[in-house]
Design a protein around this motif. Structure first.
Motif, PDB file in Angstrom:
ATOM      1  N   CYS A  60       0.803  -1.225   0.000  1.00  0.00           N
ATOM      2  CA  CYS A  60       0.000   0.000   0.000  1.00  0.00           C
ATOM      3  C   CYS A  60       0.836   1.275   0.000  1.00  0.00           C
ATOM      4  O   CYS A  60       0.329   2.350  -0.337  1.00  0.00           O
ATOM      5  CB  CYS A  60      -0.936  -0.002   1.207  1.00  0.00           C
ATOM      6  SG  CYS A  60      -2.225  -1.272   1.114  1.00  0.00           S
ATOM      7  N   ARG A 211      -7.602  -5.735 -17.003  1.00  0.00           N
ATOM      8  CA  ARG A 211      -6.413  -6.062 -16.222  1.00  0.00           C
ATOM      9  C   ARG A 211      -5.263  -5.304 -16.857  1.00  0.00           C
ATOM     10  O   ARG A 211      -5.038  -5.389 -18.062  1.00  0.00           O
ATOM     11  CB  ARG A 211      -6.117  -7.560 -16.223  1.00  0.00           C
ATOM     12  CG  ARG A 211      -4.896  -7.912 -15.352  1.00  0.00           C
ATOM     13  CD  ARG A 211      -4.767  -9.390 -15.128  1.00  0.00           C
ATOM     14  NE  ARG A 211      -5.922  -9.925 -14.433  1.00  0.00           N
ATOM     15  CZ  ARG A 211      -6.142  -9.804 -13.131  1.00  0.00           C
ATOM     16  NH1 ARG A 211      -5.274  -9.142 -12.369  1.00  0.00           N
ATOM     17  NH2 ARG A 211      -7.217 -10.309 -12.575  1.00  0.00           N
ATOM     18  N   THR A 213      -1.305  -4.607 -17.012  1.00  0.00           N
ATOM     19  CA  THR A 213       0.003  -5.164 -16.691  1.00  0.00           C
ATOM     20  C   THR A 213       1.085  -4.311 -17.320  1.00  0.00           C
ATOM     21  O   THR A 213       1.009  -3.992 -18.507  1.00  0.00           O
ATOM     22  CB  THR A 213       0.139  -6.616 -17.189  1.00  0.00           C
ATOM     23  OG1 THR A 213      -0.978  -7.388 -16.716  1.00  0.00           O
ATOM     24  CG2 THR A 213       1.425  -7.249 -16.691  1.00  0.00           C
ATOM     25  N   ALA A 222       4.446  -4.497 -12.676  1.00  0.00           N
ATOM     26  CA  ALA A 222       3.257  -4.121 -11.899  1.00  0.00           C
ATOM     27  C   ALA A 222       2.004  -4.596 -12.617  1.00  0.00           C
ATOM     28  O   ALA A 222       1.993  -4.754 -13.842  1.00  0.00           O
ATOM     29  CB  ALA A 222       3.196  -2.602 -11.697  1.00  0.00           C
ATOM     30  N   GLU A 224      -2.587  -4.387 -12.090  1.00  0.00           N
ATOM     31  CA  GLU A 224      -3.789  -4.007 -11.354  1.00  0.00           C
ATOM     32  C   GLU A 224      -4.999  -4.346 -12.211  1.00  0.00           C
ATOM     33  O   GLU A 224      -4.879  -4.578 -13.416  1.00  0.00           O
ATOM     34  CB  GLU A 224      -3.805  -2.504 -11.052  1.00  0.00           C
ATOM     35  CG  GLU A 224      -2.887  -2.066  -9.935  1.00  0.00           C
ATOM     36  CD  GLU A 224      -3.389  -2.433  -8.554  1.00  0.00           C
ATOM     37  OE1 GLU A 224      -4.606  -2.698  -8.421  1.00  0.00           O
ATOM     38  OE2 GLU A 224      -2.573  -2.444  -7.615  1.00  0.00           O
ATOM     39  N   LYS A 225      -6.162  -4.332 -11.591  1.00  0.00           N
ATOM     40  CA  LYS A 225      -7.401  -4.559 -12.320  1.00  0.00           C
ATOM     41  C   LYS A 225      -8.413  -3.514 -11.900  1.00  0.00           C
ATOM     42  O   LYS A 225      -8.517  -3.166 -10.715  1.00  0.00           O
ATOM     43  CB  LYS A 225      -7.952  -5.961 -12.036  1.00  0.00           C
ATOM     44  CG  LYS A 225      -9.272  -6.263 -12.732  1.00  0.00           C
ATOM     45  CD  LYS A 225      -9.827  -7.619 -12.290  1.00  0.00           C
ATOM     46  CE  LYS A 225     -11.233  -7.826 -12.808  1.00  0.00           C
ATOM     47  NZ  LYS A 225     -11.848  -9.071 -12.297  1.00  0.00           N
ATOM     48  N   PRO A 239      -6.830   1.935 -11.806  1.00  0.00           N
ATOM     49  CA  PRO A 239      -5.773   0.931 -11.984  1.00  0.00           C
ATOM     50  C   PRO A 239      -4.538   1.490 -12.673  1.00  0.00           C
ATOM     51  O   PRO A 239      -3.415   1.067 -12.384  1.00  0.00           O
ATOM     52  CB  PRO A 239      -6.452  -0.155 -12.824  1.00  0.00           C
ATOM     53  CG  PRO A 239      -7.595   0.521 -13.492  1.00  0.00           C
ATOM     54  CD  PRO A 239      -8.067   1.566 -12.527  1.00  0.00           C
ATOM     55  N   GLN A 242      -2.616   3.408 -10.056  1.00  0.00           N
ATOM     56  CA  GLN A 242      -1.932   2.509  -9.131  1.00  0.00           C
ATOM     57  C   GLN A 242      -0.580   2.035  -9.674  1.00  0.00           C
ATOM     58  O   GLN A 242       0.381   1.883  -8.925  1.00  0.00           O
ATOM     59  CB  GLN A 242      -2.803   1.284  -8.823  1.00  0.00           C
ATOM     60  CG  GLN A 242      -4.171   1.587  -8.240  1.00  0.00           C
ATOM     61  CD  GLN A 242      -4.155   2.075  -6.799  1.00  0.00           C
ATOM     62  OE1 GLN A 242      -3.384   2.962  -6.445  1.00  0.00           O
ATOM     63  NE2 GLN A 242      -5.005   1.527  -5.963  1.00  0.00           N
ATOM     64  N   VAL A 243      -0.513   1.790 -10.979  1.00  0.00           N
ATOM     65  CA  VAL A 243       0.736   1.274 -11.567  1.00  0.00           C
ATOM     66  C   VAL A 243       1.622   2.396 -12.094  1.00  0.00           C
ATOM     67  O   VAL A 243       2.767   2.145 -12.487  1.00  0.00           O
ATOM     68  CB  VAL A 243       0.456   0.268 -12.705  1.00  0.00           C
ATOM     69  CG1 VAL A 243      -0.356  -0.909 -12.199  1.00  0.00           C
ATOM     70  CG2 VAL A 243      -0.243   0.935 -13.889  1.00  0.00           C
ATOM     71  N   THR A 382      -0.970   4.143  -2.363  1.00  0.00           N
ATOM     72  CA  THR A 382      -1.829   3.876  -3.507  1.00  0.00           C
ATOM     73  C   THR A 382      -3.139   4.637  -3.335  1.00  0.00           C
ATOM     74  O   THR A 382      -3.388   5.278  -2.305  1.00  0.00           O
ATOM     75  CB  THR A 382      -2.104   2.368  -3.628  1.00  0.00           C
ATOM     76  OG1 THR A 382      -2.747   1.916  -2.431  1.00  0.00           O
ATOM     77  CG2 THR A 382      -0.828   1.573  -3.811  1.00  0.00           C
TER      78      THR A 382
END
Length: 408
Positions: A60, A211, A213, A222, A224-225, A239, A242-243, A382
């Motif tokens: 996190c 998703r 990637t 990294a 995320e979805k 997402p 986040q990445v 995040t």
């Protein structure tokens, strides 16, 4: 007048520091460069102010020492934050693990903190630009607006560089360097990514669960979805935010960054289902057929990228082209060319090195009485309330230390 502490920065961590120290009887000066305290709070959570989150694991928070915040969060975490705001007459409510003020209005949070500050021995000076600061003997001195303020302790809570219009302009880094503290590389985080290619003109405006990637020189770094927002310049959405830190950090190191989107991550039987549908939907053209699976703008973008004419009847589409469409649905590749700047970023990655700060108190290891809180430190969370939780946690820890008897 000599204050027990001068706090530079009237955001969430600065206000929390001031309140915590003042509640323990200390006389505090709170300096804010904007015309009002807490302006950045008003923009958080789309105006609803996501304060914290019930989920917490080692992923996190990020930074040179990603584990740095966790010990302090054990001391002042979600439950303590709830109790703190309840003590000020504000309820918090939970929605799928995300915590908000019960009013779902960010203004409630800012007004609650400002209201408490007015009841305490805290002098507030807004519109104050802290230009320089130093320490002479046992006294910190802060200069700006043609005046000088003095205090026994100094807390730098001036935030990072994200969203200067709301108060953060990077000035805290200059003050920290003035006290010989190292500032790690800083860059925008929780921000949209820009991609190469003309196909964004066809997909712009689409929101689609994907998703996401990220690959750096072909190596996965990294994933995320969630709901991705396609824009005219690239991709955005939670997402992607986040990445983004990992993508931007690698991009700044001259690595080739590729984002792979699975446009139907919840459809494991895509190939089998598409083949079955094709048997009894032969009357559709290719574009119409795949609109049964995806947003029509995404379908059109895929066909244009593959050079497949949309009007070809699905029954006459060559098997190779059919496979290529399905493959692109699973692996919609975007080469990342850049990222949006601080004006669109939610947070700054990097900051004052946590290696030069006492982990238990956030006091400088170099200079007694100097503290750092919030986004100014090399700690970034995040999406989901983690950055505000860190702001309040770090402010509480610094304020508690200052609030102790004159033994610090």
């Amino acid at each position: 007048m000599k204050y027990d502490a001068i706090v530079v920065g009237g955001g969430p961590s600065g206000m929390m520091t001031a309140i915590t120290a003042a509640q323990r009887g200390k006389k505090i000066l709170l300096l804010e460069r904007m015309e009002k305290l807490g302006k950045k709070i008003l923009a958080t959570g789309n105006g609803r102010c996501n304060l914290s989150n019930s989920y917490l694991d080692e992923g996190c928070y990020r930074g040179e020492q990603p584990g740095f915040p966790y010990r302090l969060l054990e001391e002042f975490g979600l439950q303590e934050l709830i109790q703190f705001f309840e003590s000020l007459g504000m309820l918090m409510t939970e929605t799928q693990g995300y915590y908000y003020p019960a009013s779902f209005q960010a203004s409630t949070v800012a007004e609650t903190l400002i209201g408490k500050i007015k009841t305490l021995p805290i002098q507030v000076e807004t519109g104050f630009e802290a230009e320089t600061a130093d320490k002479k003997k046992d006294t910190f001195r802060v200069y700006g607006n043609g005046v000088r303020y003095e205090g026994k302790n100094l807390v730098l809570a001036a935030g990072g560089c994200a969203q200067e219009k709301l108060g953060s302009n990077g000035s805290g880094y200059r003050l920290a360097r003035g006290f010989h503290h190292r500032v790690t590389d800083t860059f925008p985080a929780l921000v949209a990514l820009e991609g190469k290619g003309s196909y964004f003109q066809w997909t712009a405006g689409v929101r689609n669960t994907c998703r996401v990637t990220v690959y750096a020189n072909g190596e996965k770094i990294a994933a995320e979805k969630g709901e991705v927002q396609f824009t005219k310049y690239g991709i955005s959405g939670i997402p992607v935010f986040q990445v983004s830190r990992y993508a931007i950090n690698a991009l700044r190191r001259k690595k080739k960054i590729t984002v792979m989107l699975d446009l139907m991550p919840d459809m494991p039987t895509l190939k089998e289902t598409a083949e079955e549908f094709r048997k009894y939907c032969g009357y559709k053209n290719t574009e119409e057929f795949f609109q049964g699976f995806l947003n029509k703008k995404l379908v059109y973008g895929i066909l244009k990228r593959l050079g497949i004419r949309p009007e070809i009847p699905i029954r006459k589409l060559p098997a190779k082209d059919f496979r290529n469409i399905l493959q692109m649905i699973r692996r919609f590749e975007i080469e990342i060319s850049g990222y949006k700047g601080y004006d669109m970023a939610q947070i700054t990655a990097g900051g004052v090195s946590t290696r030069e700060v006492v982990p238990e108190t956030l006091e400088s290891k170099k200079l007694r009485g100097l503290y750092f809180t919030g986004e100014l430190l090399d700690v970034d969370g995040t999406c989901g309330g983690y950055n505000l939780q860190w702001a309040f946690t770090s402010g509480y820890i610094a304020g508690r230390q200052i609030g102790k008897d004159d033994t610090n």
